[in-house]
Design an enzyme around this catalytic site. Sequence first.
Site, short mmCIF file in Angstrom:
data_model
loop_
_atom_site.label_atom_id
_atom_site.label_comp_id
_atom_site.label_asym_id
_atom_site.label_seq_id
_atom_site.Cartn_x
_atom_site.Cartn_y
_atom_site.Cartn_z
N TYR A 196 57.28 5.09 44.65
CA TYR A 196 58.35 5.93 44.11
C TYR A 196 59.84 5.03 44.16
O TYR A 196 60.84 5.56 43.61
CB TYR A 196 58.53 7.28 44.21
CG TYR A 196 57.43 8.04 43.74
CD1 TYR A 196 57.68 8.39 42.42
CD2 TYR A 196 56.37 8.24 44.04
CE1 TYR A 196 56.82 9.36 41.50
CE2 TYR A 196 55.09 8.84 43.18
CZ TYR A 196 55.45 9.46 41.95
OH TYR A 196 54.73 10.25 41.11
N ASP B 239 50.02 13.71 47.72
CA ASP B 239 48.69 12.70 47.87
C ASP B 239 49.49 11.29 47.54
O ASP B 239 48.45 10.46 47.75
CB ASP B 239 48.25 13.11 46.70
CG ASP B 239 48.71 12.82 45.41
OD1 ASP B 239 50.03 13.11 45.10
OD2 ASP B 239 48.22 12.29 44.23
#
Length: 441
Positions: A261, A169
């Site tokens: 990330y 997601d």
Amino acid sequence: KYTICIIGGGSRYTPDMLTMLCNQKERFPLAKIVFYDNEAERQELVGKYAEILFNEYYPGVEVVYTTDPEEAYTGIDFALMQIRAGRLKMRASDEKIAIKHGCLGQETCGAGGFAYGMRSVPAVIDIIKDIRKYAPEAWILNYSNPAAIVAQATEKVFPEDHRIINICDMPIAIMDMYANVLGKKRKDFEPRYFGLNHFGWFTNIYDVKTGHDYLPELRNILKTPKEFKTEKLFEEPSWKATFDFMSTMISDYDEYLPNTYMQYYLYPQKMFKKQDINHTRADEVMEGNEKEVYETLEAVVKLGKIKGTAYEPEPDAGCHAEYIVDLATALANNSNEIFLIITKNNGTCSNLDPDMMVEVPCRVGTYGVEAISVGEVPTFYKGLIENQHAYEKLTAEAALEGDYMKALKALVLNRAVVNTDVAKALLDDYIEANKGYWTEL
Ligand code: G6P
């Protein structure tokens, strides 16, 4: 009408998914929903909540919850898989052991992600074997973490099974943020992107109507975080911090737009300093969101109703899980929509290993997933991706084969570990903490 099974039925994410399924009933009509979990008690609470919710918001859908794989999988069209082997308690252990050794303790990145991957792989593979026993044709939409390592393992064990689709997601959450910043909707865009899961870059953000590429203007806006017009989705402090950090990355590299990330791999020391061994993200989630979700479920089950109570889902609740229905609908209806999916490279990124599980834009239809060509990945990104892939591949293999040396080499390749002595010490502690979860090394 479809029969679906939510695997990891007792998860804190399930209630939002149920709201989303209620909101999407026109597009994705359900005949039956089955919950499967290995923890009967926790799942029963979610199951009872689901009975009440569906009775009021989606009457006619049969609700079943079970811990028996045969009952769970027989006759299903879709398996939605979101398991967390060892639950948040083990996530906290992953995080704390990493921090103790001076490394990043993060759910999917660094040493923490490694430990979780070693736990997740055997669990996911066993479940898929069971699904295939009872539902050989069902689509398996897998978003169990750490998705990059899990995808590498599913490809190794089930190389011919194109009905297993690994998806995350995070690109969706990032695109929602872009849409927010530009005052548009996510579906106004088509992304172009390359990389691995939680390790990639947006190269273009095309307007679906005009083909205009929003990336250059987005990059300029995102360099100055104060100008973000973010809504509710990003109000939570840790998310806000994540998106704020994106400005640093964008300013430093001034090129593509990185998956958030990347902060853990490009600035591991800065990120390490932000961590608190006594209060990690897992602690935060256990004390906050998880507690809240189960308290709500208990309250609803006690009242026996939702409508007219304080627990009515907000109209936009579950919207974040909408992409799962989007994907299922595309598979069922041949919509040919574009999704970012973790799939076998097979030449999509022409200068990367064909066997690599890359995250790239794919068209999705009744045939499954078809990746859109990326072409050559520039040297800097190619270097980062190849190193990360070697780490992920060795972790998946170590988890499947119980190979100590592969596990050690994986940790040394991890950009947020690197040092061999640290890797050995980490591995010893993780082996001890993960008895009963990891394949024995
Ligand atoms: C995003 C990521 C997931 C991750 C989650 C963690 O959704 O894409 O991979 O599991 O964040 O959220 P949490 O609230 O558990 O820290």
